[in-house]
Design an enzyme around this catalytic site. Structure first.
Site, PDB file in Angstrom:
ATOM      1  N   ASN A   9     -28.579  63.441  74.486  1.00  0.00           N
ATOM      2  CA  ASN A   9     -27.795  64.593  73.899  1.00  0.00           C
ATOM      3  C   ASN A   9     -26.253  64.236  74.275  1.00  0.00           C
ATOM      4  OD1 ASN A   9     -26.231  66.903  73.170  1.00  0.00           O
ATOM      5  ND2 ASN A   9     -27.568  68.489  74.661  1.00  0.00           N
ATOM      6  N   TRP A  10     -25.488  63.985  73.314  1.00  0.00           N
ATOM      7  CA  TRP A  10     -24.197  63.233  73.800  1.00  0.00           C
ATOM      8  C   TRP A  10     -23.211  64.504  73.911  1.00  0.00           C
ATOM      9  CZ3 TRP A  10     -23.796  58.274  70.433  1.00  0.00           C
ATOM     10  CH2 TRP A  10     -24.547  57.210  70.917  1.00  0.00           C
ATOM     11  N   LYS A  11     -23.815  65.605  73.350  1.00  0.00           N
ATOM     12  CA  LYS A  11     -22.628  66.748  73.525  1.00  0.00           C
ATOM     13  C   LYS A  11     -21.319  66.570  73.120  1.00  0.00           C
ATOM     14  CE  LYS A  11     -25.561  68.292  77.455  1.00  0.00           C
ATOM     15  NZ  LYS A  11     -25.774  69.164  78.491  1.00  0.00           N
ATOM     16  N   HIS A  94     -30.285  75.047  72.130  1.00  0.00           N
ATOM     17  CA  HIS A  94     -29.605  74.435  73.274  1.00  0.00           C
ATOM     18  C   HIS A  94     -29.320  75.539  74.132  1.00  0.00           C
ATOM     19  CE1 HIS A  94     -27.424  72.214  76.344  1.00  0.00           C
ATOM     20  NE2 HIS A  94     -28.189  71.122  76.023  1.00  0.00           N
ATOM     21  N   GLU A  96     -26.605  75.829  75.910  1.00  0.00           N
ATOM     22  CA  GLU A  96     -25.230  76.170  75.681  1.00  0.00           C
ATOM     23  C   GLU A  96     -24.936  76.595  74.237  1.00  0.00           C
ATOM     24  OE1 GLU A  96     -24.174  71.823  76.586  1.00  0.00           O
ATOM     25  OE2 GLU A  96     -24.825  72.226  78.413  1.00  0.00           O
ATOM     26  N   GLU A 166     -35.744  73.161  79.106  1.00  0.00           N
ATOM     27  CA  GLU A 166     -34.772  72.979  79.932  1.00  0.00           C
ATOM     28  C   GLU A 166     -34.035  74.082  80.632  1.00  0.00           C
ATOM     29  OE1 GLU A 166     -32.325  69.294  78.054  1.00  0.00           O
ATOM     30  OE2 GLU A 166     -31.401  71.115  77.121  1.00  0.00           O
ATOM     31  N   GLY A 172     -26.941  69.747  83.722  1.00  0.00           N
ATOM     32  CA  GLY A 172     -25.554  69.014  84.100  1.00  0.00           C
ATOM     33  C   GLY A 172     -25.151  69.411  85.700  1.00  0.00           C
ATOM     34  N   SER A 211     -30.521  67.251  84.212  1.00  0.00           N
ATOM     35  CA  SER A 211     -30.275  66.285  85.300  1.00  0.00           C
ATOM     36  C   SER A 211     -31.452  65.236  85.454  1.00  0.00           C
ATOM     37  CB  SER A 211     -29.978  66.904  86.649  1.00  0.00           C
ATOM     38  OG  SER A 211     -29.024  68.039  86.373  1.00  0.00           O
ATOM     39  N   GLY A 232     -28.813  64.725  78.757  1.00  0.00           N
ATOM     40  CA  GLY A 232     -27.350  64.812  78.467  1.00  0.00           C
ATOM     41  C   GLY A 232     -26.771  63.725  79.313  1.00  0.00           C
ATOM     42  N   GLY A 233     -25.958  64.076  80.517  1.00  0.00           N
ATOM     43  CA  GLY A 233     -25.109  63.109  81.302  1.00  0.00           C
ATOM     44  C   GLY A 233     -25.396  61.571  81.120  1.00  0.00           C
TER      45      GLY A 233
HETATM   46  P1  PGA Z   1     -28.007  66.902  81.545  1.00  0.00           P
HETATM   47  O1  PGA Z   1     -28.122  67.697  80.273  1.00  0.00           O
HETATM   48  O2  PGA Z   1     -29.058  65.918  81.350  1.00  0.00           O
HETATM   49  O3  PGA Z   1     -26.528  66.479  81.657  1.00  0.00           O
HETATM   50  O4  PGA Z   1     -28.579  67.850  82.613  1.00  0.00           O
HETATM   51  C1  PGA Z   1     -29.281  67.881  79.665  1.00  0.00           C
HETATM   52  C2  PGA Z   1     -29.217  68.754  78.468  1.00  0.00           C
HETATM   53  O5  PGA Z   1     -28.206  69.587  78.338  1.00  0.00           O
HETATM   54  O6  PGA Z   1     -29.796  68.459  77.568  1.00  0.00           O
END
Ligand code: PGA
Length: 249
Positions: A9-11, A94, A96, A166, A172, A211, A232-233
């Protein structure tokens, strides 16, 4: 058995140049992968990332989709548009989206349905906030979020869907759920589905996200009910993401 899926997930990250470079590196590194791999760039990068990945082992996904099919909905992107751009997956719900943009359980269920109508596989995200975990409300939150989709679309909708657990406090933050915490949540989610249809529950991939890094991925993916990850990251660094994919294989 369930083939693991690792989705990036490149956000809200990347430039045209950087996402194509990342896609190129993943295409080369993912050859002969033992797991399914997908990446979800921003909407505007889908065409170029899709072109870079064409014919490769890496599938394309979107980070969200509209609940509506078409019409006066400024700023939205319809699932059919995403399918036309080569997406196989669309993330819905998600945390967010839920916490920053007000996506309610009901709206997430509508987006899930819209994705499937367009032939996409929804990746439905579920997860509790830290305060909810501390109040021992994790299962009731997961049950409510899952129930919003289950009760409106039925268990059969999960024949062609993916769930991502999640925990919001792990996204994050560098804090990962322990394998025991994650496995317990995954088993709860699978159990909720199994109560309605054991075969659907047994075939459903449930990813862990929050994470995940190359050094903690293997122990998470070793859990019985964890079928890959939503990353994500670490998905923004080709070698890290590929190492996470290898840990799932
Ligand atoms: P993260 O994000 O790996 O940076 O914690 C995961 C996500 O939000 O899908």
């Amino acid at each position: 058995m369930r083939t693991p899926l690792v989705a990036g997930n490149w956000k809200l990250h990347g430039s045209r140049e950087s996402v194509v470079a990342l896609a190129d590196a993943l295409r080369d590194g993912a050859e002969n992968a033992a797991v399914e791999i997908a990446v979800c760039p921003s909407f505007v990068h889908l065409a170029e990332v899709g072109a870079a990945l064409r014919g490769s082992a890496v599938a394309l996904g979107a980070q969200d989709c509209a609940a509506q099919q078409q019409g006066a909905f400024t700023g939205e992107v319809a699932a059919a548009m995403l399918a036309e751009y080569g997406c196989r997956y669309a993330i819905v719900g998600h945390s967010e989206r839920r916490s920053l943009f007000g996506d309610s359980d009901a709206l997430v269920a509508e987006k899930f349905a819209a994705a499937q109508r367009a032939g996409l596989t929804p990746i439905l995200c579920l997860g509790e906030q830290l305060a909810e975990r501390e109040a021992a409300a994790t299962e009731s939150v997961l049950g409510r979020q899952l129930g919003a989709v289950l009760d409106t679309l039925g268990v059969a909708a999960f024949e062609s869907a993916v769930i991502a657990y999640e925990p919001v406090w792990a996204i994050g933050t560098g804090v990962t759920a322990s394998p025991e915490q994650a496995q317990a949540a995954h088993a709860y989610i699978r159990g909720q589905l199994a109560a309605r249809d054991a075969a659907v529950a047994a075939g459903l991939r449930i990813l862990y996200g929050g994470s995940v890094k190359p050094d903690n991925a293997a122990q998470l993916f070793a859990c019985a009910d964890i079928d890959g990850g939503l990353i994500g990251g670490a998905s923004l660094v080709a070698e890290d993401f590929l190492n996470i994919c290898r840990a799932a294989g």
